[in-house]
Design a protein around this motif. Structure first.
Motif, PDB file in Angstrom:
ATOM      1  N   LEU A  83     -11.239  -4.658   0.499  1.00 24.13           N
ATOM      2  CA  LEU A  83      -9.894  -4.229   0.867  1.00 24.13           C
ATOM      3  C   LEU A  83      -9.779  -2.706   0.834  1.00 24.13           C
ATOM      4  O   LEU A  83      -9.259  -2.093   1.769  1.00 24.13           O
ATOM      5  N   THR A  84     -10.296  -2.093  -0.206  1.00 21.23           N
ATOM      6  CA  THR A  84     -10.240  -0.635  -0.331  1.00 21.23           C
ATOM      7  C   THR A  84     -11.017   0.040   0.789  1.00 21.23           C
ATOM      8  O   THR A  84     -10.551   1.022   1.381  1.00 21.23           O
ATOM      9  N   GLU A  85     -12.189  -0.472   1.119  1.00 22.54           N
ATOM     10  CA  GLU A  85     -13.011   0.113   2.183  1.00 22.54           C
ATOM     11  C   GLU A  85     -12.346  -0.047   3.550  1.00 22.54           C
ATOM     12  O   GLU A  85     -12.341   0.877   4.366  1.00 22.54           O
TER      13      GLU A  85
ATOM     14  N   CYS B  57       0.845  -1.198   0.000  1.00 25.14           N
ATOM     15  CA  CYS B  57       0.000   0.000   0.000  1.00 25.14           C
ATOM     16  C   CYS B  57       0.876   1.243   0.000  1.00 25.14           C
ATOM     17  O   CYS B  57       1.939   1.263   0.607  1.00 25.14           O
ATOM     18  N   ARG B  58       0.402   2.266  -0.654  1.00 28.02           N
ATOM     19  CA  ARG B  58       1.047   3.572  -0.613  1.00 28.02           C
ATOM     20  C   ARG B  58       0.396   4.355   0.529  1.00 28.02           C
ATOM     21  O   ARG B  58      -0.824   4.351   0.682  1.00 28.02           O
ATOM     22  N   VAL B  59       1.232   5.005   1.332  1.00 30.37           N
ATOM     23  CA  VAL B  59       0.737   5.782   2.476  1.00 30.37           C
ATOM     24  C   VAL B  59       0.664   7.244   2.057  1.00 30.37           C
ATOM     25  O   VAL B  59       1.652   7.811   1.574  1.00 30.37           O
TER      26      VAL B  59
ATOM     27  N   PRO C  71      -4.009   0.751  -1.891  1.00 26.11           N
ATOM     28  CA  PRO C  71      -3.340  -0.489  -2.317  1.00 26.11           C
ATOM     29  C   PRO C  71      -2.727  -0.327  -3.704  1.00 26.11           C
ATOM     30  O   PRO C  71      -3.307   0.293  -4.592  1.00 26.11           O
ATOM     31  N   ILE C  72      -1.532  -0.861  -3.863  1.00 30.84           N
ATOM     32  CA  ILE C  72      -0.872  -0.821  -5.164  1.00 30.84           C
ATOM     33  C   ILE C  72      -1.251  -2.102  -5.904  1.00 30.84           C
ATOM     34  O   ILE C  72      -0.471  -3.030  -6.063  1.00 30.84           O
ATOM     35  N   LEU C  73      -2.517  -2.142  -6.296  1.00 27.80           N
ATOM     36  CA  LEU C  73      -3.092  -3.252  -7.047  1.00 27.80           C
ATOM     37  C   LEU C  73      -3.841  -2.673  -8.227  1.00 27.80           C
ATOM     38  O   LEU C  73      -4.432  -1.591  -8.124  1.00 27.80           O
ATOM     39  N   LYS C  74      -3.869  -3.403  -9.325  1.00 26.93           N
ATOM     40  CA  LYS C  74      -4.587  -2.915 -10.501  1.00 26.93           C
ATOM     41  C   LYS C  74      -6.092  -2.887 -10.244  1.00 26.93           C
ATOM     42  O   LYS C  74      -6.752  -1.898 -10.525  1.00 26.93           O
ATOM     43  N   ASN C  75      -6.657  -3.949  -9.709  1.00 24.40           N
ATOM     44  CA  ASN C  75      -8.080  -4.017  -9.399  1.00 24.40           C
ATOM     45  C   ASN C  75      -8.269  -4.520  -7.970  1.00 24.40           C
ATOM     46  O   ASN C  75      -8.575  -5.694  -7.748  1.00 24.40           O
ATOM     47  N   PRO C  76      -8.102  -3.647  -6.976  1.00 25.96           N
ATOM     48  CA  PRO C  76      -8.272  -4.111  -5.594  1.00 25.96           C
ATOM     49  C   PRO C  76      -9.741  -4.402  -5.302  1.00 25.96           C
ATOM     50  O   PRO C  76     -10.643  -3.817  -5.902  1.00 25.96           O
TER      51      PRO C  76
END
Length: 184
Positions: free
Chosen positions: A104-106, A75-77, A95-100
């Protein structure tokens, strides 16, 4: 001592946690392609950030924060605006994910609302590092610590610890004036 790290388009790699946290974070930045000027962290599958970016010394081991064989997301802070009171406070984790996943995002968004959270260490590590606290020691150990220095237990008198005191006897000299060894 290894963990699974997932990033970008669900790419993953193994990382050894038997190293300082700062070294692990540096390795993550280079592996994922994040510049050294940006803060990164890891979060678990539930979206709980590990707050590794708060570690400032080389003595803190990554294995103290991250249990082995677990999967973590990079994750980027993001911090507060420069010049404000929140400048040094983490405001959000991305999150450094293409499709989180939405969950997880919430979860990461909710954790960004509570910026004063401290890093969590595993309970195994905490117990091994600290000795017994003074609250847990019996009161006799506080007051009778001198018994330990003398080689006796502080909570029991010498008679209880070693049985009854030994009786010493001396052999009576025989007529020749020599003492004979005592037979047992």
């Amino acid at each position: 001592m290894f963990i699974y790290i997932t990033h970008s388009d669900n790419q993953s790699f193994l990382a050894n946690t038997d190293c300082p946290v700062l070294l692990l974070l540096s390795h993550l930045r280079s592996k994922v392609g994040v510049p050294p000027s940006e803060a990164v962290d890891l979060c678990d599958k539930l979206g709980s950030p590990k707050m590794l970016f708060q570690v400032k010394t080389m003595q803190d081991r990554a294995s103290d924060f991250l249990p082995a064989r677990s999967t973590y997301y990079v994750c980027r802070v993001e911090f507060g605006a420069p010049g404000t009171a929140q400048e040094q406070t983490a405001q959000s984790f991305v999150p450094i994910l293409k499709n989180p996943s939405v969950a997880l995002t919430e979860a990461l968004r909710l954790h960004g609302q509570y910026p004063h959270r401290k890093p969590l260490r595993s309970s195994k590590t905490l117990e091994s590092r600290k000795g017994p606290s003074t609250e847990m020691l019996p009161t006799a150990a506080h007051t009778l610590g001198a018994g330990k220095a003398a080689g006796r237990g502080a909570s029991r008198p010498r008679e209880e610890q070693h049985g009854s005191p030994r009786k010493t006897t001396t052999a009576k000299p025989q007529s020749g004036g020599r003492q004979q060894p005592r037979r047992r």
